[in-house]
Design an enzyme around this catalytic site. Structure first.
Site, PDB file in Angstrom:
ATOM      1  N   ILE A  89      -0.325  -3.711   4.195  1.00  0.00           N
ATOM      2  CA  ILE A  89       1.135  -3.728   4.286  1.00  0.00           C
ATOM      3  C   ILE A  89       1.624  -5.157   4.467  1.00  0.00           C
ATOM      4  O   ILE A  89       1.174  -5.870   5.364  1.00  0.00           O
ATOM      5  CB  ILE A  89       1.608  -2.887   5.494  1.00  0.00           C
ATOM      6  CG1 ILE A  89       1.024  -1.478   5.413  1.00  0.00           C
ATOM      7  CG2 ILE A  89       3.133  -2.862   5.571  1.00  0.00           C
ATOM      8  CD1 ILE A  89       1.086  -0.718   6.731  1.00  0.00           C
ATOM      9  N   CYS A  90       2.538  -5.573   3.617  1.00  0.00           N
ATOM     10  CA  CYS A  90       3.169  -6.888   3.730  1.00  0.00           C
ATOM     11  C   CYS A  90       4.464  -6.688   4.521  1.00  0.00           C
ATOM     12  O   CYS A  90       5.493  -6.302   3.976  1.00  0.00           O
ATOM     13  CB  CYS A  90       3.446  -7.452   2.333  1.00  0.00           C
ATOM     14  SG  CYS A  90       4.312  -9.025   2.342  1.00  0.00           S
TER      15      CYS A  90
END
Length: 151
Positions: A89-90
């Site tokens: 997840i960014c």
């Protein structure tokens, strides 16, 4: 070692009522927890439940947990411009620069749920296939560029 003490308190709290769509799946120890997240108000993600894996260091909550989506037979990886197909997840909240000890497991889940709720694009991040193929770093060691705040 603040981590274990803080996590014990959080575990007691999250065994009670949580925000809608967020469920504790397992917390067998104070290093690895699984949470399910369901998106309530976005047709892109309707009828799907996503599983998050939290890994905690002894420096939690000073240091952010490592959080990724995990895939199994009943939990896909959500398709989102800031979520890679391997579950990474960014999200600036999970980065050392964006993390604050005031956050906790539930607030991280709510932030991810909110990120999914506000999404209008059913697509992966640019370069997803190359990133997934070549990345050898732990998620919290990756230096993402947070340039797109529209999704």
């Amino acid at each position: 070692m603040l981590g274990p003490k803080r996590l014990q308190k959080e575990l007691v709290k999250i065994q009670g009522p949580l925000a809608p769509g967020i469920t504790l799946v397992s917390a067998e120890d104070l290093q690895s927890w699984y949470m399910d997240v369901q998106v309530m108000d976005n047709p892109i993600y309707s009828n799907e439940v996503y599983r998050l894996h939290f890994r905690f260091s002894n420096n939690y909550p000073i240091e952010a947990p490592e959080v990724v989506f995990v895939r199994d037979e009943s939990h896909p990886i959500p398709i989102h411009p800031h979520i890679y197909s391997n579950g990474i997840i960014c999200l600036d909240l999970l980065d050392s620069a964006g993390w604050s000890p005031v956050h906790n497991v539930e607030s991280v889940c709510v932030s991810i749920q909110s990120m999914l709720t506000g999404n209008t694009k059913r697509e992966r991040p640019p370069g997803d296939a190359e990133f997934v193929r070549s990345n050898r770093q732990r998620p919290k060691d990756i230096s993402f560029l947070y340039h797109d705040t529209t999704v």
